[in-house]
Design a protein around this motif. Structure first.
Motif, mmCIF file in Angstrom:
data_model
loop_
_atom_site.group_PDB
_atom_site.id
_atom_site.type_symbol
_atom_site.label_atom_id
_atom_site.label_comp_id
_atom_site.label_asym_id
_atom_site.label_seq_id
_atom_site.Cartn_x
_atom_site.Cartn_y
_atom_site.Cartn_z
ATOM 1 N N LEU A 14 0.801 -1.213 0.000
ATOM 2 C CA LEU A 14 0.000 0.000 0.000
ATOM 3 C C LEU A 14 0.840 1.271 0.000
ATOM 4 C CD1 LEU A 14 -2.813 -0.996 2.501
ATOM 5 C CD2 LEU A 14 -2.871 -1.026 0.015
ATOM 6 N N SER A 15 2.166 1.148 -0.024
ATOM 7 C CA SER A 15 2.992 2.346 0.024
ATOM 8 C C SER A 15 2.946 3.110 -1.292
ATOM 9 C CB SER A 15 4.438 1.977 0.375
ATOM 10 O OG SER A 15 4.967 1.122 -0.628
ATOM 11 N N LYS A 16 2.572 2.450 -2.381
ATOM 12 C CA LYS A 16 2.460 3.108 -3.675
ATOM 13 C C LYS A 16 1.140 3.866 -3.742
ATOM 14 C CE LYS A 16 1.279 1.328 -7.746
ATOM 15 N NZ LYS A 16 1.177 0.373 -8.795
ATOM 16 N N ALA A 17 1.198 5.096 -4.220
ATOM 17 C CA ALA A 17 -0.023 5.901 -4.332
ATOM 18 C C ALA A 17 -0.965 5.252 -5.344
ATOM 19 C CB ALA A 17 0.327 7.316 -4.764
ATOM 20 N N THR A 66 -13.246 5.524 2.760
ATOM 21 C CA THR A 66 -12.473 4.917 1.669
ATOM 22 C C THR A 66 -11.433 5.897 1.147
ATOM 23 O OG1 THR A 66 -14.263 3.458 0.980
ATOM 24 C CG2 THR A 66 -12.625 3.998 -0.686
ATOM 25 N N ILE A 67 -11.863 7.117 0.879
ATOM 26 C CA ILE A 67 -10.948 8.127 0.344
ATOM 27 C C ILE A 67 -9.820 8.411 1.332
ATOM 28 C CG2 ILE A 67 -10.776 10.545 -0.381
ATOM 29 C CD1 ILE A 67 -13.766 10.232 -1.282
ATOM 30 N N VAL A 71 -5.745 7.884 0.879
ATOM 31 C CA VAL A 71 -4.813 9.011 0.991
ATOM 32 C C VAL A 71 -3.758 8.739 2.058
ATOM 33 C CG1 VAL A 71 -4.647 11.429 1.736
ATOM 34 C CG2 VAL A 71 -6.427 10.735 0.139
ATOM 35 N N VAL A 72 -4.172 8.152 3.160
ATOM 36 C CA VAL A 72 -3.282 7.930 4.295
ATOM 37 C C VAL A 72 -2.304 6.790 4.046
ATOM 38 C CG1 VAL A 72 -3.283 7.125 6.699
ATOM 39 C CG2 VAL A 72 -4.845 8.891 5.987
ATOM 40 N N SER A 73 -2.650 5.850 3.201
ATOM 41 C CA SER A 73 -1.865 4.620 3.036
ATOM 42 C C SER A 73 -0.368 4.902 2.926
ATOM 43 C CB SER A 73 -2.352 3.836 1.821
ATOM 44 O OG SER A 73 -2.152 4.577 0.642
ATOM 45 N N GLY A 74 0.338 4.417 3.910
ATOM 46 C CA GLY A 74 1.791 4.516 3.918
ATOM 47 C C GLY A 74 2.338 5.827 4.445
ATOM 48 N N GLY A 111 -15.700 0.950 4.333
ATOM 49 C CA GLY A 111 -14.919 2.024 3.719
ATOM 50 C C GLY A 111 -13.429 1.831 3.922
ATOM 51 N N MET A 112 -13.033 1.372 5.106
ATOM 52 C CA MET A 112 -11.613 1.127 5.386
ATOM 53 C C MET A 112 -11.064 -0.036 4.558
ATOM 54 S SD MET A 112 -11.625 1.551 9.494
ATOM 55 C CE MET A 112 -10.080 2.253 9.975
ATOM 56 N N VAL A 113 -11.842 -1.100 4.466
ATOM 57 C CA VAL A 113 -11.383 -2.272 3.713
ATOM 58 C C VAL A 113 -11.240 -1.922 2.234
ATOM 59 C CG1 VAL A 113 -11.947 -4.648 3.051
ATOM 60 C CG2 VAL A 113 -12.349 -3.899 5.390
ATOM 61 N N VAL A 114 -12.192 -1.188 1.687
ATOM 62 C CA VAL A 114 -12.092 -0.767 0.284
ATOM 63 C C VAL A 114 -10.905 0.184 0.122
ATOM 64 C CG1 VAL A 114 -13.222 0.493 -1.596
ATOM 65 C CG2 VAL A 114 -14.538 -1.115 -0.227
ATOM 66 N N GLY A 115 -10.756 1.121 1.048
ATOM 67 C CA GLY A 115 -9.632 2.056 0.989
ATOM 68 C C GLY A 115 -8.285 1.376 1.105
ATOM 69 N N ALA A 116 -8.247 0.242 1.782
ATOM 70 C CA ALA A 116 -7.001 -0.535 1.911
ATOM 71 C C ALA A 116 -6.775 -1.422 0.690
ATOM 72 C CB ALA A 116 -7.043 -1.387 3.178
#
Length: 189
Positions: A14-17, A66-67, A71-74, A111-116
Motif C-alpha cells: 500500500l505504500s504506492k499511491a 475509503t478516500i 490518501v493515508v496509506s503509507g 470504507g476502510m477495507v475498500v480504501g485498503a
C-alpha cells in the motif's frame, strides 16, 4: 486497466499511491457496498425515529472513509493529522438504538477495507454481514418472549383503580404488574 488488474492491486503493498482509475473504482465500489448497507438498515429498521438523513450519512461516511484510507496509506504523518482532526469531530445525532452505532461502524469498516484496496474482501464481508443482519432481523432473533409495555394512568384518589381496571387487564393482557403509585396535585394519583 482491467478489473482483474485492479483486484490484483489489492494484494500489492500500500505504500504506492493509488492511480486515478483505482481511486474511482474504489469510490464506486464503496458507494455500491454502502448503498447495500443503507438499504439493509432501512429494510430492517424497527424503531420509531427513522431518519433519511442518518441513512444518507451512512453512505457518505463509508465513501469518505475509503478516500481517507487511500490518501493515508503509507504516510504516518497524514494518518496522525487525520486522527487528530477526527478526535475533534463528534456525531451530532443522538443515536436512538445501539444498532444505529453498529451500522456506522459497519459502513466505516467497509470504507476502510475498500480504501485498503482489499476489494474482494470488502464484497465478501458486506455480503456475509448483511445476510446475518437480515436473518437476525427477519427471524426476530433474541426478541423478548412477551410484550412489555408501561401504561401510565392518572386517576382520582377516590377511585379503586385496581378494581376498575381488573376486568380490562384480564381480558387484554396475560400478566400485569403495578410498578408505582404516586400522588399528584388536586387529589390525582
Amino acid at each position: 486497466m482491467t478489473l482483474e488488474e485492479l483486484f490484483a492491486a489489492s494484494s500489492k503493498t500500500l505504500s504506492k499511491a493509488p492511480s486515478w482509475p483505482e481511486v474511482i473504482l474504489a469510490m464506486l465500489l464503496s458507494i455500491v457496498l454502502n448503498l447495500a448497507i443503507a438499504t439493509l438498515y432501512r429494510i430492517t429498521y424497527k424503531g420509531t425515529r427513522y431518519s433519511q438523513d442518518y441513512v444518507q450519512t451512512l453512505i457518505i461516511i463509508g465513501v469518505v472513509t475509503t478516500i481517507l484510507i487511500m490518501v493515508v496509506s503509507g504516510n504516518g504523518a497524514i494518518a496522525f493529522g487525520m486522527f487528530a482532526a477526527f478526535s475533534v469531530i463528534r456525531f451530532r445525532r443522538n443515536l436512538g438504538q445501539s444498532r444505529d452505532l453498529a451500522f456506522v461502524f459497519f459502513a466505516m469498516a467497509i470504507g476502510m477495507v475498500v480504501g485498503a484496496r482489499q476489494y474482494p474482501m470488502a464484497v465478501i464481508i458486506t455480503v456475509i454481514v448483511c445476510t446475518v443482519i437480515f436473518i437476525l432481523s427477519k427471524s426476530d432473533a433474541f426478541a423478548p418472549r412477551r410484550a412489555s409495555h408501561l401504561l401510565t394512568l392518572r386517576m382520582t384518589s377516590e377511585m379503586d383503580f385496581e378494581e376498575l381496571l381488573k376486568p380490562i387487564f384480564s381480558e387484554f393482557t396475560e400478566q400485569t404488574q403495578l410498578v408505582n403509585v404516586s400522588t399528584a396535585q388536586a387529589g390525582m394519583m
